[in-house]
Design a protein around this motif. Structure first.
Motif, PDB file in Angstrom:
ATOM      1  N   ASN A 255       0.829  -1.200   0.000  1.00  0.00           N
ATOM      2  CA  ASN A 255       0.000   0.000   0.000  1.00  0.00           C
ATOM      3  C   ASN A 255       0.861   1.247   0.000  1.00  0.00           C
ATOM      4  OD1 ASN A 255      -1.076   2.125   2.322  1.00  0.00           O
ATOM      5  ND2 ASN A 255      -2.481   1.766   0.636  1.00  0.00           N
ATOM      6  N   GLY A 256       0.402   2.257  -0.721  1.00  0.00           N
ATOM      7  CA  GLY A 256       1.027   3.567  -0.744  1.00  0.00           C
ATOM      8  C   GLY A 256       0.241   4.471  -1.674  1.00  0.00           C
ATOM      9  N   ARG A 257       0.652   5.737  -1.726  1.00  0.00           N
ATOM     10  CA  ARG A 257      -0.060   6.704  -2.582  1.00  0.00           C
ATOM     11  C   ARG A 257       0.507   6.788  -3.980  1.00  0.00           C
ATOM     12  NH1 ARG A 257       0.581  11.611   1.554  1.00  0.00           N
ATOM     13  NH2 ARG A 257       2.674  10.839   1.246  1.00  0.00           N
ATOM     14  N   ASP A 258       1.791   6.522  -4.139  1.00  0.00           N
ATOM     15  CA  ASP A 258       2.495   6.756  -5.394  1.00  0.00           C
ATOM     16  C   ASP A 258       2.628   5.457  -6.197  1.00  0.00           C
ATOM     17  OD1 ASP A 258       4.796   6.984  -7.244  1.00  0.00           O
ATOM     18  OD2 ASP A 258       5.069   8.952  -6.320  1.00  0.00           O
ATOM     19  N   ALA A 259       1.910   5.370  -7.319  1.00  0.00           N
ATOM     20  CA  ALA A 259       1.895   4.151  -8.132  1.00  0.00           C
ATOM     21  C   ALA A 259       3.276   3.790  -8.678  1.00  0.00           C
ATOM     22  CB  ALA A 259       0.902   4.307  -9.284  1.00  0.00           C
ATOM     23  N   VAL A 260       4.036   4.780  -9.099  1.00  0.00           N
ATOM     24  CA  VAL A 260       5.361   4.518  -9.680  1.00  0.00           C
ATOM     25  C   VAL A 260       6.288   3.933  -8.615  1.00  0.00           C
ATOM     26  CG1 VAL A 260       7.408   5.603 -10.705  1.00  0.00           C
ATOM     27  CG2 VAL A 260       5.114   6.264 -11.477  1.00  0.00           C
ATOM     28  N   ARG A 261       6.308   4.538  -7.437  1.00  0.00           N
ATOM     29  CA  ARG A 261       7.178   4.031  -6.368  1.00  0.00           C
ATOM     30  C   ARG A 261       6.706   2.679  -5.848  1.00  0.00           C
ATOM     31  NH1 ARG A 261       8.140   9.307  -2.754  1.00  0.00           N
ATOM     32  NH2 ARG A 261       6.848   7.996  -1.433  1.00  0.00           N
ATOM     33  N   LEU A 262       5.395   2.450  -5.815  1.00  0.00           N
ATOM     34  CA  LEU A 262       4.892   1.130  -5.420  1.00  0.00           C
ATOM     35  C   LEU A 262       5.353   0.066  -6.413  1.00  0.00           C
ATOM     36  CD1 LEU A 262       1.235   1.785  -4.217  1.00  0.00           C
ATOM     37  CD2 LEU A 262       3.108   0.822  -2.863  1.00  0.00           C
ATOM     38  N   ASP A 263       5.310   0.390  -7.705  1.00  0.00           N
ATOM     39  CA  ASP A 263       5.769  -0.559  -8.712  1.00  0.00           C
ATOM     40  C   ASP A 263       7.270  -0.821  -8.565  1.00  0.00           C
ATOM     41  OD1 ASP A 263       5.094  -2.249 -11.021  1.00  0.00           O
ATOM     42  OD2 ASP A 263       6.532  -0.957 -12.050  1.00  0.00           O
ATOM     43  N   GLU A 264       8.046   0.208  -8.227  1.00  0.00           N
ATOM     44  CA  GLU A 264       9.481   0.018  -7.991  1.00  0.00           C
ATOM     45  C   GLU A 264       9.703  -0.938  -6.823  1.00  0.00           C
ATOM     46  OE1 GLU A 264      10.891   4.006  -7.412  1.00  0.00           O
ATOM     47  OE2 GLU A 264      10.866   4.455  -9.563  1.00  0.00           O
ATOM     48  N   THR A 265       8.911  -0.776  -5.758  1.00  0.00           N
ATOM     49  CA  THR A 265       9.003  -1.685  -4.620  1.00  0.00           C
ATOM     50  C   THR A 265       8.640  -3.101  -5.054  1.00  0.00           C
ATOM     51  OG1 THR A 265       8.443   0.057  -3.030  1.00  0.00           O
ATOM     52  CG2 THR A 265       8.131  -2.213  -2.304  1.00  0.00           C
ATOM     53  N   LEU A 266       7.552  -3.227  -5.790  1.00  0.00           N
ATOM     54  CA  LEU A 266       7.113  -4.539  -6.263  1.00  0.00           C
ATOM     55  C   LEU A 266       8.219  -5.231  -7.054  1.00  0.00           C
ATOM     56  CD1 LEU A 266       4.798  -6.619  -6.652  1.00  0.00           C
ATOM     57  CD2 LEU A 266       4.215  -5.351  -8.730  1.00  0.00           C
ATOM     58  N   GLN A 267       8.859  -4.501  -7.959  1.00  0.00           N
ATOM     59  CA  GLN A 267       9.909  -5.088  -8.789  1.00  0.00           C
ATOM     60  C   GLN A 267      11.144  -5.462  -7.977  1.00  0.00           C
ATOM     61  OE1 GLN A 267       9.068  -6.141 -11.747  1.00  0.00           O
ATOM     62  NE2 GLN A 267       7.112  -5.155 -11.331  1.00  0.00           N
ATOM     63  N   ALA A 268      11.355  -4.812  -6.831  1.00  0.00           N
ATOM     64  CA  ALA A 268      12.496  -5.141  -5.970  1.00  0.00           C
ATOM     65  C   ALA A 268      12.209  -6.361  -5.087  1.00  0.00           C
ATOM     66  CB  ALA A 268      12.859  -3.938  -5.099  1.00  0.00           C
ATOM     67  N   CYS A 269      10.950  -6.760  -5.010  1.00  0.00           N
ATOM     68  CA  CYS A 269      10.545  -7.901  -4.172  1.00  0.00           C
ATOM     69  C   CYS A 269      10.863  -9.226  -4.855  1.00  0.00           C
ATOM     70  CB  CYS A 269       9.042  -7.846  -3.903  1.00  0.00           C
ATOM     71  SG  CYS A 269       8.546  -6.571  -2.737  1.00  0.00           S
ATOM     72  N   SER A 270      11.045 -10.262  -4.044  1.00  0.00           N
ATOM     73  CA  SER A 270      11.138 -11.616  -4.568  1.00  0.00           C
ATOM     74  C   SER A 270       9.763 -12.003  -5.103  1.00  0.00           C
ATOM     75  CB  SER A 270      11.527 -12.587  -3.456  1.00  0.00           C
ATOM     76  OG  SER A 270      12.804 -12.281  -2.958  1.00  0.00           O
ATOM     77  N   ALA A 271       9.738 -12.709  -6.207  1.00  0.00           N
ATOM     78  CA  ALA A 271       8.498 -13.195  -6.828  1.00  0.00           C
ATOM     79  C   ALA A 271       7.436 -12.103  -6.938  1.00  0.00           C
ATOM     80  CB  ALA A 271       7.959 -14.397  -6.060  1.00  0.00           C
ATOM     81  N   PRO A 272       7.721 -11.012  -7.662  1.00  0.00           N
ATOM     82  CA  PRO A 272       6.783  -9.896  -7.741  1.00  0.00           C
ATOM     83  C   PRO A 272       5.390 -10.283  -8.247  1.00  0.00           C
ATOM     84  CG  PRO A 272       8.545  -9.633  -9.354  1.00  0.00           C
ATOM     85  CD  PRO A 272       8.907 -10.787  -8.478  1.00  0.00           C
ATOM     86  N   GLU A 273       5.302 -11.340  -9.017  1.00  0.00           N
ATOM     87  CA  GLU A 273       4.001 -11.759  -9.559  1.00  0.00           C
ATOM     88  C   GLU A 273       3.055 -12.296  -8.482  1.00  0.00           C
ATOM     89  OE1 GLU A 273       6.655 -15.278  -9.433  1.00  0.00           O
ATOM     90  OE2 GLU A 273       6.946 -13.236 -10.133  1.00  0.00           O
ATOM     91  N   THR A 274       3.570 -12.568  -7.287  1.00  0.00           N
ATOM     92  CA  THR A 274       2.724 -13.109  -6.219  1.00  0.00           C
ATOM     93  C   THR A 274       2.185 -12.034  -5.287  1.00  0.00           C
ATOM     94  OG1 THR A 274       4.585 -13.497  -4.724  1.00  0.00           O
ATOM     95  CG2 THR A 274       3.998 -15.291  -6.238  1.00  0.00           C
ATOM     96  N   HIS A 275       2.582 -10.790  -5.496  1.00  0.00           N
ATOM     97  CA  HIS A 275       2.185  -9.692  -4.617  1.00  0.00           C
ATOM     98  C   HIS A 275       1.168  -8.791  -5.320  1.00  0.00           C
ATOM     99  CE1 HIS A 275       5.510 -11.259  -2.391  1.00  0.00           C
ATOM    100  NE2 HIS A 275       6.367 -10.872  -3.312  1.00  0.00           N
TER     101      HIS A 275
END
Length: 103
Positions: free
Chosen positions: A39-59
């Motif tokens: 969760n967050g307000r900024d879609a671009v930064r949330l996507d950056e976090t998602l891409q830095a996560c392990s297995a981004p497709e599961t989040h």
């Protein structure tokens, strides 16, 4: 790897403030063994976090400004229904920083 109830089908850890700072670091670390709702307000930064996560497709990303309290329950409920998700744990890292002059 950490194991827990959020590894069960449909179970997620909700992390607020996941777009930066401590929330982002918590997300990256927890993504190794948990499925997350970021969760967050900024879609671009949330996507950056998602891409830095392990297995981004599961989040899942939940872009929402928590200060909009009147629609918060409806927004979260809609996301949970859409994703067929259950929240098994919650990490609250969302914050508002207001710098004011010292008087």
């Amino acid at each position: 790897m950490t194991t827990g109830s959020s590894t069960k089908a449909g179970h997620y850890v909700l992390i607020t403030g996941a777009s930066s700072g401590i929330g982002r670091e918590m997300a990256i670390q927890m993504s190794r063994g948990q499925r997350l709702i970021l969760n967050g307000r900024d879609a671009v930064r949330l996507d950056e976090t998602l891409q830095a996560c392990s297995a981004p497709e599961t989040h899942v990303i939940w872009q929402y400004d928590l200060s909009a309290v009147d629609e918060l329950a409806a927004s979260l409920t809609a996301l949970l229904v859409e994703e067929e998700a259950k929240i098994s744990a919650f990490v609250h890292c969302a914050a508002v920083l207001k710098i004011l002059p010292l008087k």
